[in-house]
Design an enzyme around this catalytic site. Structure first.
Site, PDB file in Angstrom:
ATOM      1  N   GLU A   1      23.746   3.617  17.089  1.00 49.64           N
ATOM      2  CA  GLU A   1      25.091   4.012  17.515  1.00 49.64           C
ATOM      3  C   GLU A   1      26.160   3.517  16.545  1.00 49.64           C
ATOM      4  OE1 GLU A   1      25.314   2.906  21.682  1.00 49.64           O
ATOM      5  OE2 GLU A   1      24.048   4.638  22.189  1.00 49.64           O
TER       6      GLU A   1
ATOM      7  N   GLU B   1      14.974  10.441  17.888  1.00 45.47           N
ATOM      8  CA  GLU B   1      14.116  11.514  17.375  1.00 45.47           C
ATOM      9  C   GLU B   1      14.532  11.905  15.958  1.00 45.47           C
ATOM     10  OE1 GLU B   1      15.727  11.279  20.231  1.00 45.47           O
ATOM     11  OE2 GLU B   1      14.857  12.520  21.794  1.00 45.47           O
TER      12      GLU B   1
ATOM     13  N   CYS C   1      17.596  15.564  23.302  1.00 42.93           N
ATOM     14  CA  CYS C   1      18.841  16.340  23.439  1.00 42.93           C
ATOM     15  C   CYS C   1      18.712  17.658  22.668  1.00 42.93           C
ATOM     16  CB  CYS C   1      20.031  15.526  22.929  1.00 42.93           C
ATOM     17  SG  CYS C   1      20.186  15.497  21.123  1.00 42.93           S
TER      18      CYS C   1
ATOM     19  N   ASN D   1      17.489   5.008  18.336  1.00 42.22           N
ATOM     20  CA  ASN D   1      18.874   5.475  18.245  1.00 42.22           C
ATOM     21  C   ASN D   1      19.737   4.389  17.610  1.00 42.22           C
ATOM     22  OD1 ASN D   1      18.435   4.140  20.752  1.00 42.22           O
ATOM     23  ND2 ASN D   1      20.118   5.197  21.749  1.00 42.22           N
TER      24      ASN D   1
ATOM     25  N   CYS E   1      18.506  17.412  18.786  1.00 39.72           N
ATOM     26  CA  CYS E   1      17.184  16.976  18.301  1.00 39.72           C
ATOM     27  C   CYS E   1      16.150  18.084  18.449  1.00 39.72           C
ATOM     28  CB  CYS E   1      16.745  15.715  19.039  1.00 39.72           C
ATOM     29  SG  CYS E   1      17.710  14.263  18.556  1.00 39.72           S
TER      30      CYS E   1
HETATM   31  N1  THU Z   1      19.687   9.477  22.735  1.00 39.48           N
HETATM   32  C1  THU Z   1      18.564   9.530  21.954  1.00 39.48           C
HETATM   33  O1  THU Z   1      18.407   8.720  21.024  1.00 39.48           O
HETATM   34  N2  THU Z   1      17.645  10.467  22.223  1.00 39.48           N
HETATM   35  C2  THU Z   1      17.671  11.297  23.301  1.00 39.48           C
HETATM   36  O2  THU Z   1      16.764  12.088  23.481  1.00 39.48           O
HETATM   37  C3  THU Z   1      18.802  11.240  24.235  1.00 39.48           C
HETATM   38  C4  THU Z   1      19.955  10.423  23.791  1.00 39.48           C
HETATM   39  C5  THU Z   1      20.654   8.405  22.495  1.00 39.48           C
HETATM   40  C6  THU Z   1      21.973   8.803  21.907  1.00 39.48           C
HETATM   41  C7  THU Z   1      22.854   7.652  22.366  1.00 39.48           C
HETATM   42  O3  THU Z   1      22.706   6.568  21.461  1.00 39.48           O
HETATM   43  C8  THU Z   1      22.269   7.235  23.701  1.00 39.48           C
HETATM   44  O4  THU Z   1      20.955   7.768  23.720  1.00 39.48           O
HETATM   45  C9  THU Z   1      23.046   7.727  24.896  1.00 39.48           C
HETATM   46  O5  THU Z   1      23.254   9.090  24.838  1.00 39.48           O
END
Ligand code: THU
Length: 137
Positions: free
Chosen positions: A44, A55, A91, A42, A94
């Site tokens: 941000e 993902e 999520c 991830n 994704c």
């Molecule tokens: N996040 C993911 O990368 N994948 C997931 O399946 C759930 C959430 C990330 C997004 C954000 O950077 C952090 O987790 C908190 O939501």
């Protein structure tokens, strides 16, 4: 490649997570049908909404390299700087991206560790999908 090895790849991908806001680090490892692995983490952003999940990072890397056929993805996540404490499920956004490129039997692996692994199919975690064919109905 088996699910345990794919989770290991996801754990390595998680090390690259850029998470200065949530401090929640996620790693993904996407396996193509030919056996190639694309890692994602991830990423941000100070404006929050540009944040990309692990993902989707893996999918967009793979698709942008010409890949279209996928067998499985492994996902691991939890508070940064510690091993994952629980399973981290993809999520909804994704899951929808997975549905764009993968069939119902695409395997979604979530892991707490290399030895604590759950396997699901895409249709199990995203029933009643909306895909290209639905646009013509
Ligand atoms: N996040 C993911 O990368 N994948 C997931 O399946 C759930 C959430 C990330 C997004 C954000 O950077 C952090 O987790 C908190 O939501």
């Amino acid at each position: 490649m088996d699910s345990k090895a794919l989770v290991k790849e996801a754990l390595a991908a998680r090390e690259m997570a850029y998470v200065p806001y949530s401090h929640f680090a996620v790693g993904a490892a996407l396996l193509t049908k030919e056996g190639k692995v694309y890692r994602g983490c991830n990423i941000e952003n100070a404006a929050y909404t540009p944040t990309n999940c692990a993902e989707r990072t893996a999918f967009f890397k793979a698709v942008s390299e010409g890949e279209r056929e996928f067998a499985a993805i492994a996902v691991v996540g939890g508070p940064a700087g510690k091993p994952p404490m629980d399973y981290c499920y993809p999520c909804g956004v994704c899951r929808q991206v997975m549905a764009e490129f993968c069939e119902d039997d695409f395997v979604v692996v979530v892991g707490k560790s290399e030895d604590e692994i759950r396997e699901h199919t895409l249709i199990e975690i995203l029933p009643h999908t909306f895909r290209e064919k639905d646009l013509n109905r």
